[in-house]
Write an enzyme that holds these catalytic residues in place. Structure first.
Site, PDB file in Angstrom:
ATOM      1  CG  ASP A 119      -7.512  -1.774  -2.202  1.00 48.60           C
ATOM      2  OD1 ASP A 119      -6.530  -1.938  -2.964  1.00 48.60           O
ATOM      3  OD2 ASP A 119      -7.471  -1.953  -0.974  1.00 48.60           O
TER       4      ASP A 119
ATOM      5  CE  LYS B   3      -3.916  -2.046  -1.008  1.00 50.78           C
ATOM      6  NZ  LYS B   3      -4.848  -3.068  -0.501  1.00 50.78           N
TER       7      LYS B   3
ATOM      8  NE  ARG C 277     -11.146  -8.497  -7.073  1.00 50.19           N
ATOM      9  CZ  ARG C 277     -11.655  -8.870  -5.913  1.00 50.19           C
ATOM     10  NH1 ARG C 277     -12.936  -9.156  -5.811  1.00 50.19           N
ATOM     11  NH2 ARG C 277     -10.898  -8.959  -4.840  1.00 50.19           N
TER      12      ARG C 277
HETATM   13  N1  BES Z   1      -3.154  -6.067  -3.466  1.00 51.46           N
HETATM   14  C1  BES Z   1      -4.277  -6.253  -2.655  1.00 51.46           C
HETATM   15  C2  BES Z   1      -4.282  -7.579  -1.917  1.00 51.46           C
HETATM   16  C3  BES Z   1      -3.198  -7.815  -0.910  1.00 51.46           C
HETATM   17  C4  BES Z   1      -3.402  -7.504   0.421  1.00 51.46           C
HETATM   18  C5  BES Z   1      -2.025  -8.414  -1.259  1.00 51.46           C
HETATM   19  C6  BES Z   1      -2.433  -7.768   1.361  1.00 51.46           C
HETATM   20  C7  BES Z   1      -1.037  -8.665  -0.327  1.00 51.46           C
HETATM   21  C8  BES Z   1      -1.243  -8.349   0.984  1.00 51.46           C
HETATM   22  C9  BES Z   1      -5.563  -6.184  -3.493  1.00 51.46           C
HETATM   23  O1  BES Z   1      -5.510  -5.399  -4.622  1.00 51.46           O
HETATM   24  C10 BES Z   1      -6.625  -5.663  -2.595  1.00 51.46           C
HETATM   25  O2  BES Z   1      -6.467  -4.592  -2.106  1.00 51.46           O
HETATM   26  N2  BES Z   1      -7.683  -6.430  -2.405  1.00 51.46           N
HETATM   27  C11 BES Z   1      -8.754  -6.050  -1.569  1.00 51.46           C
HETATM   28  C12 BES Z   1     -10.041  -6.534  -2.202  1.00 51.46           C
HETATM   29  C13 BES Z   1     -11.280  -6.005  -1.547  1.00 51.46           C
HETATM   30  C14 BES Z   1     -11.390  -4.507  -1.766  1.00 51.46           C
HETATM   31  C15 BES Z   1     -12.475  -6.704  -2.135  1.00 51.46           C
HETATM   32  C16 BES Z   1      -8.567  -6.717  -0.190  1.00 51.46           C
HETATM   33  O3  BES Z   1      -8.062  -7.834  -0.140  1.00 51.46           O
HETATM   34  O4  BES Z   1      -8.868  -6.072   0.805  1.00 51.46           O
HETATM   35 ZN    ZN Z   2      -3.590  -5.160  -5.473  1.00 51.29          ZN
HETATM   36 ZN    ZN Z   3      -5.960  -3.365  -4.226  1.00 54.42          ZN
END
Ligand code: BES
Ligand code: ZN
Ligand code: ZN
Length: 494
Positions: free
Chosen positions: A344, A274, A348
């Protein structure tokens, strides 16, 4: 904080300040004034009557004889909701807290309120009073300057059924304390709140509140082939844990309801790392597990007549030479092969293994809860939780509980057309969809693949689980969302 419930008799009350909520309708407002005059034996100053109109969000404090009084406005009775009541009480308690006195007496609103039950009305006031005072201040060497803290709350009741009110007050305290448990878990920095730390905390809670706990360590997870949890955790020196909580308050032999929570103690994104701005918030990527733990605490303490199996997958998502990588194919607990296109999208994976595991209990339904997608925050902001489900009845129960608790949920479709977006060319499923399309739905539908045909609902709390600013009774950062929602749903099932 110490709580007592008493009959409405100020001679017997030790409260330093009295809180009373009031509507703006002239007759109801005058009723509140005469009630206060009768209780204190003093006349309300005319300027107070002039200045306070009972409007929603209006708060006025003044002296009446030897009492401090806080009036808090509820607006018009016809439009007053449980949430109006919560916010009014919370605002008044904050004013009481700022007065630097140890005790406040809250005169409970106990009349009818647009069809809500007396139980819900009392619980709303109690939880708001408690939750409004939440602070995560354990890391200050010296606590912020203040000589006297509000530490005694009296709930003053005019009801003839005082013991019943007392029970509702106790229930409200339990629900608020359990929400606070969840906030504390979510806010705890990830150098402290490792998977092992959270597992130990759950063991402690289970002993204290009466549910059994089994912790699966890395060896056990490996032996049982929880390949998705292990893949996410393999890049971190902090080993993963899966924790199974069981509470049997229902009939012996009755199938349980299942809860599953995402507990990523820190989400760097892994190799698909990230950006650094805002990454510190990813210590709260365990808010789903926190909601499940808080709900279990509440359900067990309230002795609800249900059987529940609750599972949280605790794991830290780190980039390292041992981390899983984009392009890897990993095999889940139920044998599903997953192409990891983005490390990331780890939540899931953790949920997939936990959900597959709970199907072995043949549950009546499965609800999973997770800070799963940034897309949920984009779609619904911090206002509403996203719901994806294969079952209308279960969705209805969650939507109702969401409206009652103001932890609102909004349903998105679970259509097959969306499911096709996660088909993989080399494995059973991919952990991401097509670009930025329907991110929240796709994340949910990935989890659905592990739920077999059980009634299932997925709650994405990426937006609601953490807040950038405080509300009347919700703090900045970890909100504890999900605890009141899930507890209410199970209360409604009684
Ligand atoms: N933990 C994050 C989602 C998240 C983002 C929670 C902002 C709270 C605030 C999750 O694991 C993630 O990074 N998801 C990605 C998925 C994508 C790579 C398909 C996302 O939402 O960008
Ligand atoms: Zn996450
Ligand atoms: Zn994530």
């Amino acid at each position: 904080m110490k709580t007592t419930t008493r009959e409405l008799n100020l001679k017997k009350s030790k409260a330093d300040v009295i809180i009373i909520s009031s509507f703006e309708d002239k007759k109801l407002l005058d009723n509140s004034y005469s009630q206060l005059e009768k209780l204190t034996g003093s006349k309300i100053p005319s300027l107070v009557k002039k200045d306070f109109e009972g409007k929603e969000s209006q708060v006025k404090n003044f002296y009446l004889g030897d009492r401090r009084v806080i009036l808090t406005g509820l607006g018009k009775k016809e439009s007053c909701k449980l949430e109006t009541l919560r916010c009014a009480v919370a605002r008044a308690v904050k004013v009481a807290d700022s007065m630097g006195v140890p005790g406040a007496g809250i005169i409970l609103y106990e009349d009818n309120l647009n069809g809500n039950s007396l139980e819900d009305i009392v619980i709303a006031q109690v939880e708001a009073a408690y939750l409004s005072r939440y602070k995560f201040d354990k890391y200050f060497k010296v606590k912020k300057e203040k000589k006297v803290y509000l530490e005694n709350l009296e709930f003053l009741s005019d009801s003839k059924k005082l013991s019943q009110i007392q029970k509702y007050v106790n229930d409200g305290v339990i629900i608020a304390e359990s929400t606070i448990n969840a906030r504390d878990i979510g806010n705890e920095p990830s150098n402290i709140a490792t998977p092992v730390h959270v597992a130990n905390k759950i063991v402690e809670y289970g002993k204290k509140y009466g549910y059994s706990v089994k912790v699966y360590d890395k060896k056990e997870l490996t032996r049982k082939k929880f390949g998705l949890i292990l893949a996410v955790g393999q890049g971190s020196a902090n080993e993963p844990r899966m924790i199974v909580m069981t509470y049997n308050g229902g009939k012996k032999g009755d199938k349980p309801y299942a809860l599953v929570g995402k507990g990523v103690t820190f989400d760097t994104g892994g190799i698909s790392i990230k950006p650094s701005a805002g990454m510190e918030n990813m210590k709260m990527d365990m808010n789903g597990s926190a909601a499940v733990i808080g709900a279990m605490n509440a359900i067990a303490r309230l002795k609800l007549k249900v059987n529940i199996v609750a599972v949280v997958g605790m794991v830290e998502n780190m980039p390292s030479s041992t981390a899983y990588k984009p392009g890897d194919v990993v095999v889940g607990y139920d044998g599903t092969t997953v192409e990891v296109q983005n490390t990331d999208a780890e939540g899931r994976l953790v949920l997939g293994d936990c959900v597959a595991f709970v199907t072995e209990y043949k549950p009546k339904f499965i609800v999973d809860i997770a800070t799963l997608t940034g897309a949920a925050l984009i779609a619904l902001g911090h206002i509403s939780t996203a719901l994806i489900s294969n079952n209308d009845d279960l969705s209805g129960k969650l939507i109702k509980a969401g409206n009652d608790t103001h932890e609102r949920v909004w349903r998105l479709p679970d259509w097959d057309d969306y499911d096709r977006l996660i088909d993989s060319e080399i494995a059973d499923v991919s952990n991401v969809g097509q670009g930025r399309q329907a991110g929240t739905i796709v994340g949910g539908l990935f989890v659905k693949r592990f739920a077999k045909d059980y009634p299932w609902a997925h709650l994405d709390i990426a937006g609601t689980g953490m807040s950038p600013k405080a509300g009347d009774y919700s703090p900045k950062f970890s909100s504890g969302v999900g605890v009141r929602l899930l507890t209410k749903m199970f209360k409604d099932l009684q």
